[in-house]
Design a protein around this motif. Structure first.
Motif, PDB file in Angstrom:
ATOM      1  N   SER A 123       0.910  -1.080  -0.105  1.00 57.42           N
ATOM      2  CA  SER A 123      -0.056  -0.029  -0.068  1.00 57.42           C
ATOM      3  C   SER A 123       0.722   1.235  -0.055  1.00 57.42           C
ATOM      4  O   SER A 123       0.255   2.479   0.032  1.00 57.42           O
ATOM      5  CB  SER A 123      -0.872   0.015   1.217  1.00 57.42           C
ATOM      6  OG  SER A 123      -0.047   0.067   2.390  1.00 57.42           O
ATOM      7  N   GLY A 124       2.061   1.097  -0.047  1.00 62.17           N
ATOM      8  CA  GLY A 124       2.997   2.177  -0.180  1.00 62.17           C
ATOM      9  C   GLY A 124       2.800   3.300  -1.324  1.00 62.17           C
ATOM     10  O   GLY A 124       3.026   4.508  -1.284  1.00 62.17           O
ATOM     11  N   VAL A 125       2.309   2.811  -2.461  1.00 63.02           N
ATOM     12  CA  VAL A 125       2.095   3.453  -3.843  1.00 63.02           C
ATOM     13  C   VAL A 125       0.678   2.854  -4.229  1.00 63.02           C
ATOM     14  O   VAL A 125       0.610   1.752  -4.588  1.00 63.02           O
ATOM     15  CB  VAL A 125       3.165   3.257  -4.705  1.00 63.02           C
ATOM     16  CG1 VAL A 125       2.964   3.964  -5.915  1.00 63.02           C
ATOM     17  CG2 VAL A 125       4.671   3.900  -4.399  1.00 63.02           C
ATOM     18  N   LEU A 126      -0.120   3.975  -4.340  1.00 61.33           N
ATOM     19  CA  LEU A 126      -1.515   3.451  -4.891  1.00 61.33           C
ATOM     20  C   LEU A 126      -2.012   4.518  -5.890  1.00 61.33           C
ATOM     21  O   LEU A 126      -2.111   5.433  -5.706  1.00 61.33           O
ATOM     22  CB  LEU A 126      -2.730   3.412  -3.573  1.00 61.33           C
ATOM     23  CG  LEU A 126      -2.245   2.717  -2.321  1.00 61.33           C
ATOM     24  CD1 LEU A 126      -3.193   2.830  -1.322  1.00 61.33           C
ATOM     25  CD2 LEU A 126      -2.382   1.091  -3.016  1.00 61.33           C
ATOM     26  N   LEU A 127      -2.377   4.249  -7.070  1.00 56.47           N
ATOM     27  CA  LEU A 127      -2.836   4.844  -8.225  1.00 56.47           C
ATOM     28  C   LEU A 127      -4.314   4.529  -8.090  1.00 56.47           C
ATOM     29  O   LEU A 127      -4.755   3.611  -8.104  1.00 56.47           O
ATOM     30  CB  LEU A 127      -2.098   4.508  -9.544  1.00 56.47           C
ATOM     31  CG  LEU A 127      -2.964   5.121 -10.601  1.00 56.47           C
ATOM     32  CD1 LEU A 127      -2.461   6.793 -10.503  1.00 56.47           C
ATOM     33  CD2 LEU A 127      -2.135   4.740 -11.848  1.00 56.47           C
ATOM     34  N   ILE A 128      -5.209   5.604  -7.622  1.00 61.37           N
ATOM     35  CA  ILE A 128      -6.663   5.590  -7.502  1.00 61.37           C
ATOM     36  C   ILE A 128      -7.340   6.305  -8.652  1.00 61.37           C
ATOM     37  O   ILE A 128      -7.132   7.275  -8.664  1.00 61.37           O
ATOM     38  CB  ILE A 128      -6.895   6.167  -6.152  1.00 61.37           C
ATOM     39  CG1 ILE A 128      -6.037   5.235  -5.046  1.00 61.37           C
ATOM     40  CG2 ILE A 128      -8.298   5.996  -5.812  1.00 61.37           C
ATOM     41  CD1 ILE A 128      -6.262   6.038  -3.764  1.00 61.37           C
ATOM     42  N   ASP A 129      -8.387   5.365  -9.081  1.00 55.87           N
ATOM     43  CA  ASP A 129      -9.578   6.025  -9.910  1.00 55.87           C
ATOM     44  C   ASP A 129     -10.746   6.520  -9.266  1.00 55.87           C
ATOM     45  O   ASP A 129     -11.296   5.838  -8.588  1.00 55.87           O
ATOM     46  CB  ASP A 129      -9.885   4.996 -10.833  1.00 55.87           C
ATOM     47  CG  ASP A 129     -10.647   5.679 -12.050  1.00 55.87           C
ATOM     48  OD1 ASP A 129     -11.905   6.036 -11.493  1.00 55.87           O
ATOM     49  OD2 ASP A 129     -10.586   5.404 -13.120  1.00 55.87           O
ATOM     50  N   VAL A 130     -10.660   7.791  -8.473  1.00 54.65           N
ATOM     51  CA  VAL A 130     -11.502   8.249  -7.876  1.00 54.65           C
ATOM     52  C   VAL A 130     -12.878   7.888  -8.239  1.00 54.65           C
ATOM     53  O   VAL A 130     -13.763   7.426  -7.392  1.00 54.65           O
ATOM     54  CB  VAL A 130     -11.433   9.552  -7.466  1.00 54.65           C
ATOM     55  CG1 VAL A 130     -12.287  10.233  -6.601  1.00 54.65           C
ATOM     56  CG2 VAL A 130      -9.965   9.968  -6.815  1.00 54.65           C
ATOM     57  N   PRO A 131     -13.363   8.376  -9.215  1.00 52.58           N
ATOM     58  CA  PRO A 131     -14.788   8.059  -9.403  1.00 52.58           C
ATOM     59  C   PRO A 131     -15.326   6.407  -9.512  1.00 52.58           C
ATOM     60  O   PRO A 131     -16.211   6.031  -9.091  1.00 52.58           O
ATOM     61  CB  PRO A 131     -14.901   8.321 -11.112  1.00 52.58           C
ATOM     62  CG  PRO A 131     -14.121   9.504 -11.083  1.00 52.58           C
ATOM     63  CD  PRO A 131     -13.021   8.990 -10.465  1.00 52.58           C
ATOM     64  N   ARG A 132     -14.320   5.628  -9.715  1.00 50.69           N
ATOM     65  CA  ARG A 132     -14.590   4.217  -9.531  1.00 50.69           C
ATOM     66  C   ARG A 132     -14.551   3.696  -8.219  1.00 50.69           C
ATOM     67  O   ARG A 132     -15.272   2.823  -7.892  1.00 50.69           O
ATOM     68  CB  ARG A 132     -13.417   3.247 -10.312  1.00 50.69           C
ATOM     69  CG  ARG A 132     -13.550   1.811 -10.544  1.00 50.69           C
ATOM     70  CD  ARG A 132     -14.730   1.299 -11.165  1.00 50.69           C
ATOM     71  NE  ARG A 132     -14.903  -0.198 -11.104  1.00 50.69           N
ATOM     72  CZ  ARG A 132     -16.096  -0.648 -11.360  1.00 50.69           C
ATOM     73  NH1 ARG A 132     -17.117   0.216 -11.757  1.00 50.69           N
ATOM     74  NH2 ARG A 132     -15.865  -2.074 -11.517  1.00 50.69           N
ATOM     75  N   TRP A 133     -13.639   4.191  -7.570  1.00 41.86           N
ATOM     76  CA  TRP A 133     -13.489   3.928  -5.990  1.00 41.86           C
ATOM     77  C   TRP A 133     -14.882   4.348  -5.382  1.00 41.86           C
ATOM     78  O   TRP A 133     -15.416   3.675  -4.650  1.00 41.86           O
ATOM     79  CB  TRP A 133     -12.315   4.650  -5.535  1.00 41.86           C
ATOM     80  CG  TRP A 133     -11.930   4.465  -3.850  1.00 41.86           C
ATOM     81  CD1 TRP A 133     -12.965   5.128  -3.014  1.00 41.86           C
ATOM     82  CD2 TRP A 133     -11.214   4.134  -3.196  1.00 41.86           C
ATOM     83  NE1 TRP A 133     -12.475   4.912  -1.710  1.00 41.86           N
ATOM     84  CE2 TRP A 133     -11.270   4.138  -1.756  1.00 41.86           C
ATOM     85  CE3 TRP A 133     -10.010   3.436  -3.837  1.00 41.86           C
ATOM     86  CZ2 TRP A 133     -10.351   3.593  -0.772  1.00 41.86           C
ATOM     87  CZ3 TRP A 133      -8.955   2.839  -2.721  1.00 41.86           C
ATOM     88  CH2 TRP A 133      -9.309   2.936  -1.342  1.00 41.86           C
ATOM     89  N   GLN A 134     -15.281   5.628  -5.712  1.00 41.99           N
ATOM     90  CA  GLN A 134     -16.394   5.983  -5.166  1.00 41.99           C
ATOM     91  C   GLN A 134     -17.677   5.253  -5.494  1.00 41.99           C
ATOM     92  O   GLN A 134     -18.652   4.851  -4.683  1.00 41.99           O
ATOM     93  CB  GLN A 134     -16.897   7.643  -5.560  1.00 41.99           C
ATOM     94  CG  GLN A 134     -15.995   8.403  -4.890  1.00 41.99           C
ATOM     95  CD  GLN A 134     -16.022   8.952  -3.593  1.00 41.99           C
ATOM     96  OE1 GLN A 134     -15.772   7.817  -2.683  1.00 41.99           O
ATOM     97  NE2 GLN A 134     -16.719   9.745  -3.323  1.00 41.99           N
ATOM     98  N   LYS A 135     -17.670   4.815  -6.877  1.00 40.61           N
ATOM     99  CA  LYS A 135     -18.706   3.918  -7.367  1.00 40.61           C
ATOM    100  C   LYS A 135     -18.921   2.468  -6.656  1.00 40.61           C
ATOM    101  O   LYS A 135     -20.184   1.910  -6.234  1.00 40.61           O
ATOM    102  CB  LYS A 135     -18.924   3.761  -8.791  1.00 40.61           C
ATOM    103  CG  LYS A 135     -19.931   2.870  -9.324  1.00 40.61           C
ATOM    104  CD  LYS A 135     -19.680   2.612 -10.990  1.00 40.61           C
ATOM    105  CE  LYS A 135     -20.819   1.925 -11.530  1.00 40.61           C
ATOM    106  NZ  LYS A 135     -20.633   1.869 -13.063  1.00 40.61           N
ATOM    107  N   LEU A 136     -17.760   1.891  -6.235  1.00 41.41           N
ATOM    108  CA  LEU A 136     -17.842   0.787  -5.468  1.00 41.41           C
ATOM    109  C   LEU A 136     -17.874   0.834  -4.042  1.00 41.41           C
ATOM    110  O   LEU A 136     -17.925  -0.133  -3.348  1.00 41.41           O
ATOM    111  CB  LEU A 136     -16.543   0.033  -5.850  1.00 41.41           C
ATOM    112  CG  LEU A 136     -16.236  -0.218  -7.320  1.00 41.41           C
ATOM    113  CD1 LEU A 136     -14.642  -0.925  -7.532  1.00 41.41           C
ATOM    114  CD2 LEU A 136     -17.111  -1.375  -7.513  1.00 41.41           C
ATOM    115  N   GLY A 137     -17.693   2.130  -3.582  1.00 43.04           N
ATOM    116  CA  GLY A 137     -18.010   2.384  -2.150  1.00 43.04           C
ATOM    117  C   GLY A 137     -17.027   1.828  -1.433  1.00 43.04           C
ATOM    118  O   GLY A 137     -17.229   1.257  -0.347  1.00 43.04           O
ATOM    119  N   LEU A 138     -15.700   1.855  -1.645  1.00 40.43           N
ATOM    120  CA  LEU A 138     -14.567   1.165  -1.044  1.00 40.43           C
ATOM    121  C   LEU A 138     -14.547   1.889   0.233  1.00 40.43           C
ATOM    122  O   LEU A 138     -13.926   0.861   1.053  1.00 40.43           O
ATOM    123  CB  LEU A 138     -13.403   1.108  -2.020  1.00 40.43           C
ATOM    124  CG  LEU A 138     -13.486   0.524  -3.387  1.00 40.43           C
ATOM    125  CD1 LEU A 138     -12.320   0.588  -4.285  1.00 40.43           C
ATOM    126  CD2 LEU A 138     -13.709  -1.008  -2.969  1.00 40.43           C
TER     127      LEU A 138
END
Length: 315
Positions: free
Chosen positions: A162-177
């Motif tokens: 978890s030291g480097v994470l590339l995050i797709d924000v809309p997808r993260w939000q859609k999945l309710g992560l």
């Protein structure tokens, strides 16, 4: 104190840290800013208390962001080396969604050597919410079963660091992560052996895109000589030995020397004398590393061959 920097593009590099790690996060941020002076992404320093960026770094255009506290995190497991800020990366997609669609989260205990971060921020994640690098025990043994998966009765899967994470924000939000991870942590707070990393891996359970290890080269005695020959974009000092506290001979002196110069200039009250000695060619440490590299060379070659370029992603 520098004037507040507003959000500009929809992409950002973000660090989450408390005051203890702020100088080291700012060191890494300054490396990125120096390598990308015409960048089209923001560099953010985040914490539940707004980080204070020294006036001497005002020219780098860094953003300081105060995150809203999350009461649920109070019961999550920690250890002597970590504060609650270890979990704050999980809050970034929700709390920064108004400003950013892509976030590259970075730990503070890193050394940034290069790489096209702008290109990485624009990479196709193949529908995944997260891209990351495998945790280094799975570099040489891809089928290795993580202990947490056994604990929580999950099947075999890739296990990310978890030291480097590339995050797709809309997808993260859609999945309710964020909500799913908070719920998982609230029910199993005392069992989060690797803290945020356990949460991410158990909730995602292999549903993430895999990055080249050049973006998170987890520095260990079994892999540091390979890095010296290949060159990593980001070196990540996993474990207790960091450039600011490692005993003499534990790390190449260049890491501590550059950090020491930065601290003397921008955080003189935190500057300390760092050991200049490297690892001697005849030392027991060097002999141990050479043997480990010799034994794992074929396994490492197979792993690295999966990434023809540092922008190759594996679904």
């Amino acid at each position: 104190m520098p004037a507040p920097v507003p959000a500009r593009p929809r992409r950002a590099v973000a660090f989450c840290c408390d005051d203890r790690y702020l100088p080291y996060a700012l060191f890494a941020a300054s490396q990125i800013a120096g390598q990308a002076p015409q960048r089209d992404f923001d560099i953010c320093l985040c914490g539940t208390e707004k980080p204070v960026i020294p006036d001497s770094l005002a020219g780098l255009g860094l953003r300081a962001i105060a995150l809203s506290p999350e009461p649920a995190l109070a019961g999550f497991g920690l250890d002597a080396r970590r504060s609650e800020s270890a979990y704050h990366r999980l809050l970034l997609p929700g709390q920064l969604a108004a400003d950013y669609d892509r976030i590259l989260y970075l730990d503070s205990d890193i050394f940034v050597q290069g790489g096209d971060i702008a290109a990485l921020l624009g990479a196709d994640l193949g529908g995944h919410a997260v891209a990351a690098v495998r945790d280094n025990p799975q570099w040489r043994t891809p089928g290795r079963m993580p202990e947490e998966f056994r604990t929580f009765r999950l099947g075999p899967a890739r296990y990310l660091n978890s030291g480097v994470l590339l995050i797709d924000v809309p997808r993260w939000q859609k999945l309710g992560l964020t909500e799913r991870m908070l719920a998982f942590g609230q029910s199993r707070g005392g069992q989060l052996k690797r803290h945020d990393q356990t949460l991410l891996n158990c909730v995602l359970h292999g549903d993430w895109a895999e990055l080249s290890p050049k973006w998170n080269w987890q520095y260990s005695r079994a892999a540091r000589l390979h890095e010296a020959m290949l060159g990593a974009n980001i070196v990540h000092f996993i474990g207790p030995e960091k450039p600011w506290n490692a005993p003499a001979g534990a790390l190449p002196p260049r890491f501590g020397a550059e950090l020491s110069r930065f601290l003397r200039q921008h955080f003189p009250q935190r500057a300390t004398a760092l050991p200049p000695e490297g690892t001697g060619p005849g030392s027991r440490r060097m002999l141990s590393m050479l043997l480990r590299h010799l034994l794992n060379r074929r396994k490492m070659a197979r792993y690295l061959a999966r990434f023809p370029t540092d922008l190759t992603l594996r679904p």
